[in-house]
Scaffold this active site. Structure first.
Site, short mmCIF file in Angstrom:
data_model
loop_
_atom_site.label_atom_id
_atom_site.label_comp_id
_atom_site.label_asym_id
_atom_site.label_seq_id
_atom_site.Cartn_x
_atom_site.Cartn_y
_atom_site.Cartn_z
N ARG A 117 -7.11 42.39 81.86
CA ARG A 117 -7.86 43.65 81.86
C ARG A 117 -8.10 44.07 83.30
O ARG A 117 -7.73 43.35 84.23
CB ARG A 117 -9.20 43.46 81.14
CG ARG A 117 -10.05 42.41 81.83
CD ARG A 117 -11.44 42.30 81.27
NE ARG A 117 -12.15 41.22 81.96
CZ ARG A 117 -13.41 40.93 81.81
NH1 ARG A 117 -14.14 41.62 80.95
NH2 ARG A 117 -13.98 39.95 82.48
N CYS A 121 -3.12 50.92 87.13
CA CYS A 121 -2.92 51.70 88.36
C CYS A 121 -3.85 52.91 88.29
O CYS A 121 -3.83 53.67 87.33
CB CYS A 121 -1.47 52.15 88.43
SG CYS A 121 -1.21 53.38 89.69
N GLU A 156 -16.52 47.51 85.41
CA GLU A 156 -16.30 46.82 86.68
C GLU A 156 -15.00 47.24 87.38
O GLU A 156 -14.07 46.44 87.56
CB GLU A 156 -16.32 45.30 86.47
CG GLU A 156 -17.69 44.79 86.09
CD GLU A 156 -17.78 43.27 86.02
OE1 GLU A 156 -16.74 42.61 85.96
OE2 GLU A 156 -18.91 42.76 86.01
N CYS A 161 -3.75 48.58 93.70
CA CYS A 161 -2.38 48.66 93.20
C CYS A 161 -1.49 49.10 94.36
O CYS A 161 -1.90 49.92 95.18
CB CYS A 161 -2.32 49.68 92.06
SG CYS A 161 -0.66 49.98 91.45
N CYS A 163 1.83 50.23 93.98
CA CYS A 163 3.05 50.88 93.47
C CYS A 163 3.42 52.08 94.35
O CYS A 163 2.64 52.49 95.22
CB CYS A 163 2.84 51.31 92.02
SG CYS A 163 1.75 52.72 91.84
N CYS A 166 0.86 54.84 94.34
CA CYS A 166 -0.33 54.56 95.15
C CYS A 166 -0.03 54.69 96.64
O CYS A 166 -0.83 55.23 97.41
CB CYS A 166 -0.88 53.16 94.84
SG CYS A 166 -1.75 53.11 93.25
N GLU A 312 -25.39 43.85 82.95
CA GLU A 312 -24.98 42.54 82.43
C GLU A 312 -25.67 41.42 83.17
O GLU A 312 -25.76 41.43 84.40
CB GLU A 312 -23.48 42.31 82.63
CG GLU A 312 -22.57 43.12 81.77
CD GLU A 312 -21.11 42.76 82.06
OE1 GLU A 312 -20.84 41.64 82.53
OE2 GLU A 312 -20.25 43.63 81.84
N TRP A 320 -17.46 30.92 83.67
CA TRP A 320 -16.48 31.04 84.76
C TRP A 320 -16.97 30.52 86.11
O TRP A 320 -16.23 30.55 87.08
CB TRP A 320 -16.01 32.49 84.90
CG TRP A 320 -17.12 33.49 84.99
CD1 TRP A 320 -17.70 34.15 83.94
CD2 TRP A 320 -17.80 33.96 86.16
NE1 TRP A 320 -18.70 34.98 84.37
CE2 TRP A 320 -18.79 34.89 85.73
CE3 TRP A 320 -17.70 33.68 87.52
CZ2 TRP A 320 -19.64 35.54 86.61
CZ3 TRP A 320 -18.55 34.33 88.39
CH2 TRP A 320 -19.51 35.25 87.95
N GLU A 360 -13.67 34.14 76.35
CA GLU A 360 -15.10 34.10 76.63
C GLU A 360 -15.90 33.51 75.47
O GLU A 360 -17.10 33.75 75.35
CB GLU A 360 -15.58 35.49 77.01
CG GLU A 360 -14.92 35.95 78.30
CD GLU A 360 -15.47 37.24 78.88
OE1 GLU A 360 -15.71 38.18 78.09
OE2 GLU A 360 -15.64 37.32 80.10
N HIS A 363 -18.97 31.62 76.55
CA HIS A 363 -19.90 32.28 77.47
C HIS A 363 -21.24 32.44 76.73
O HIS A 363 -21.28 32.72 75.55
CB HIS A 363 -19.34 33.64 77.85
CG HIS A 363 -20.06 34.31 78.97
ND1 HIS A 363 -21.34 34.79 78.85
CD2 HIS A 363 -19.67 34.59 80.24
CE1 HIS A 363 -21.71 35.34 80.01
NE2 HIS A 363 -20.71 35.23 80.86
C1 GAL Z 1 -18.30 40.56 83.63
C2 GAL Z 1 -17.52 41.46 82.68
C3 GAL Z 1 -17.82 41.13 81.24
C4 GAL Z 1 -17.74 39.65 81.02
C5 GAL Z 1 -18.68 38.94 81.97
C6 GAL Z 1 -18.71 37.45 81.80
O1 GAL Z 1 -17.76 40.55 84.90
O2 GAL Z 1 -17.84 42.81 82.91
O3 GAL Z 1 -16.92 41.83 80.41
O4 GAL Z 1 -16.44 39.23 81.23
O5 GAL Z 1 -18.29 39.21 83.28
O6 GAL Z 1 -19.64 36.85 82.67
#
Ligand code: GAL
Length: 679
Positions: A117, A121, A156, A161, A163, A166, A312, A320, A360, A363
């Site tokens: 994701r 471009c 986010e 890019c 290409c 760009c 978020e 992660w 995820e 998560h």
């Molecule tokens: C953010 C992202 C979310 C999810 C989250 C996990 O960076 O916008 O979609 O992936 O991290 O911590």
């Protein structure tokens, strides 16, 4: 003082999160349960549609809004509102297959295959067209829905890019900026290593296997990436704003993310939104994490000088980080209320319900795979939500700060590009935080400003490592001091201009030499085990990393070096310039000198916290006001209990209980105090 609501149709703190009913279309039982759980969790705002393009347009031109219709209706019936996303953050596979130009090209020329994701471009005309179409359809469909509260544009934005589209856009942007190649060659100093360009087509973006040492190119490429991303975002916004002019738009940022100048994006948004995933550990390191996080919140608030959204965060852990430790009991409420203390009006999660599979699935989320309201995390979220419901009076209120710390993305990029000093680790952010900490631990509000901001609102402006300063910026800083402001700068100030060309005639350049009354002749970069000592009335302190060899040219010397061939030379100075004062710190310290100096300045300038009592280590107090009352968030970031003295008479913001004398705070506790008629 007028309150500034995210959307006046819903003047409450928002609590909720990313919600993906598109992943559960074959489980109506779970979708129904989600609504029950949403109410129980005291959530009132769900972010939907973020990565739902494949569900919304399963085949090109064939749209299916069934799941989203139901989700939005159900959320509304359950008393919630919707933060509605445009789905451009991830594409359906058919789009990548049919129009490969939408796939991002890497610096080495390789084109991504479909997948992941956030990797399209931004220049591709077809991607822009397709995004515009889907955004438009979503806006048309939900324009009159009473649940629609905020547009969440994409997700986010980031990355680059390389290409041909760009590159062509970059060259056009350069033509627009410089007019002639001569002007560009001059500003980029391309005579160096025979880099002179004789045709625009010769200019490529900087890349590891190509050009890397033309600093002006590097800086302009980064500016262009911001420009192009913003341009893409503006098209996304146009698609929805033309249909719903009154619905505010935002996009979720990533704090101090270095890939984009968020100030430029901020100009196009009605409200700033941020995603943040600090490493809360349950140890004393949490105090540093709290300071770092607070600094980021202050940046988000200052970008538009109004309440921002925490779009978020995790209620428990991420998947992660290298080590995905759980937030300790109480830490979530503390960190959530910290957001509100610093001017946030929302606490939203990634994610409401854990996805069952894919990247995820492990998560943290409000609702676990177990599925009930009986988890520790769910209960903590619900308790926080209940508390947030009591805080309507705080919504839309302002943060008043007399101190500002300057962060400029272009300056950061110029520093990154500079070959010299400590190449790998110039530590701009750490330096900013060293100053910020002095105010955080004294409960003093700070704005995090950019060079375009109005400086006259502040008694004290601190610009750490402001390496790149244009003549116009230099004049602005000079005028600020001349009119009575206090400016603090450090080693590395005004060495280059906005194109990264060195200022001639002695540092600090851009007219600041006379403002500081010093000449910075040389900069000594120390090895990690080197140090010097500085002494003065303020005490004796250790220097690390950098010692500049400056001359006082009218400035008063506050401290001098103790050893090495520059023993006795000035290390910190102050100069009276017009009605104000300009302080110059020529060395990096371990933090103690910075703290002592800020303490002196706080006293001298009469800067105070809205909380009167002495704050124990790890405890802070930040405030917001509606002009009549002040709300003070007294927060204990320690895992042990403390008591805080106060000579004032307060009421608690929730429940109106009167408080004075000493205030006990449990581990990780926040007490929200209120005082009326403050003006
Ligand atoms: C953010 C992202 C979310 C999810 C989250 C996990 O960076 O916008 O979609 O992936 O991290 O911590």
């Amino acid at each position: 003082m007028i309150k500034k609501y995210i959307n006046p149709i819903f003047p409450h703190l928002l609590h909720g999160g990313d919600y993906n009913p598109d992943q559960w279309q074959d489980r109506p039982d779970i979708l129904a349960e989600d609504m029950r759980l949403m109410r129980l969790a005291n959530c009132n705002a769900m972010s939907v549609g973020i990565f739902a393009w494949a569900a919304l347009e399963p085949k090109e031109g064939r749209f299916d809004f069934t799941f989203l219709d139901k989700a939005i209706d159900d959320i509304y019936k359950a008393g919630g509102r919707v933060v509605l996303a445009t789905p451009s953050g991830a594409r359906p596979a058919w789009l990548s297959m049919k129009y490969p130009e939408v796939l991002r090209t890497n610096a080495d020329g390789s084109r991504n295959t479909h997948g992941m994701r956030h990797n399209h471009c931004y220049t591709s005309p077809i991607y822009r067209k397709k995004v515009f179409e889907i955004n438009r359809r979503i806006a048309e469909r939900y324009k009159d829905h009473p649940a629609l509260l905020v547009w969440h544009i994409s997700n986010e934005y980031g990355g680059r890019c390389y290409c041909e589209n760009c590159k062509a856009a970059f060259r056009n942007w350069l033509k627009e900026k410089y007019g002639t190649l001569d002007a560009l060659n001059k500003d980029w100093w391309t005579a160096f290593w025979a880099h002179t360009y004789t045709d625009w087509s010769q200019i490529d973006p900087p890349m590891d296997h190509g050009e890397r040492y033309t600093n002006g190119l590097d800086l302009d490429w980064r500016r262009f990436v911001t420009y192009q991303t913003t341009d893409f975002m503006k098209e996304e916004i146009r698609a929805v704003k033309e249909i719903t002019p009154n619905v505010p738009v935002t996009t979720n940022m990533m704090g101090f993310y270095n890939g984009l100048d968020y100030r430029v994006l901020a100009r196009e948004l009605d409200v700033i939104a941020n995603d943040i995933y600090p490493k809360w550990r349950g140890t004393k390191e949490d105090i540093d994490t709290a300071i770092d996080t607070a600094f980021t919140h202050d940046l988000c608030r200052t970008m538009r000088h109004q309440p921002f959204m925490l779009m978020e965060c995790t209620p428990s852990h991420v998947n992660w980080h290298e080590y995905n430790k759980l937030k300790r009991p109480g830490a979530h409420e503390l960190s959530a209320l910290q957001t509100i203390a610093h001017g946030g009006d929302t606490v939203q999660y990634f994610q409401f319900r854990k996805s069952r599979g894919a990247g995820e699935q492990f998560h943290g989320a409000v609702v676990d795979h177990e599925g009930s309201e009986n988890t520790r995390v769910f209960k903590e979220v619900a308790a926080l939500g209940a508390r947030m419901k009591q805080l309507d009076a705080v919504v839309g209120t302002k943060t008043v700060a007399r101190v500002a710390i300057l962060h400029d993305w272009s300056n950061q990029w110029a520093l990154d590009a500079a070959q010299g000093f400590q190449n790998k680790n110039k530590r701009l952010r750490a330096t900013q935080l060293q100053f910020y900490k002095a105010f955080w631990q004294r409960g003093i509000n700070v704005d995090v400003i950019c060079p375009e901001d109005d400086l006259t609102a502040y008694d004290l402006v601190i610009a750490p490592m402001l390496y790149s300063v244009s003549n116009a910026q230099g004049q602005k800083l000079a005028a600020y001091v001349a009119k009575g402001g206090t400016l603090v700068c450090t080693y590395g100030t005004a060495m280059v201009d906005e194109t990264t060309l060195a200022h001639l005639g002695g540092w600090p350049g851009a007219g600041l030499r006379k403002v500081f009354g010093i000449w910075n002749e040389e900069l000594d970069t120390l090895y990690p085990d080197d140090f010097n000592t500085v002494t003065g009335d303020i005490g004796e302190y250790k220097t690390i990393d950098y010692c500049e060899l400056i001359h006082a040219e009218g400035a008063e010397v506050l401290a001098t070096y103790e050893s090495d061939f520059y023993a006795g030379r000035p290390a910190a100075t102050v100069n009276t310039y017009g009605k104000g004062k300009a302080y110059y710190i020529a060395f990096r310290d371990t933090g103690d000198f910075t703290d002592a100096m800020m303490e002196d300045l706080i006293h001298e300038l009469g800067i105070t916290s809205d909380f009167d009592g002495e704050l124990p280590h790890g405890v802070t107090a930040h405030s917001r006001t509606d002009g009549e009352s002040v709300f003070v968030f007294l927060q204990n970031f320690n895992s042990h209990a403390v008591t805080v003295p106060t000579a004032k008479q307060w009421a608690t913001a929730e429940g109106g209980i009167s408080v004075s004398g000493t205030i006990p705070l449990k581990p990780y506790e926040t007490v929200i105090l209120k005082k009326q008629n403050i003006f």
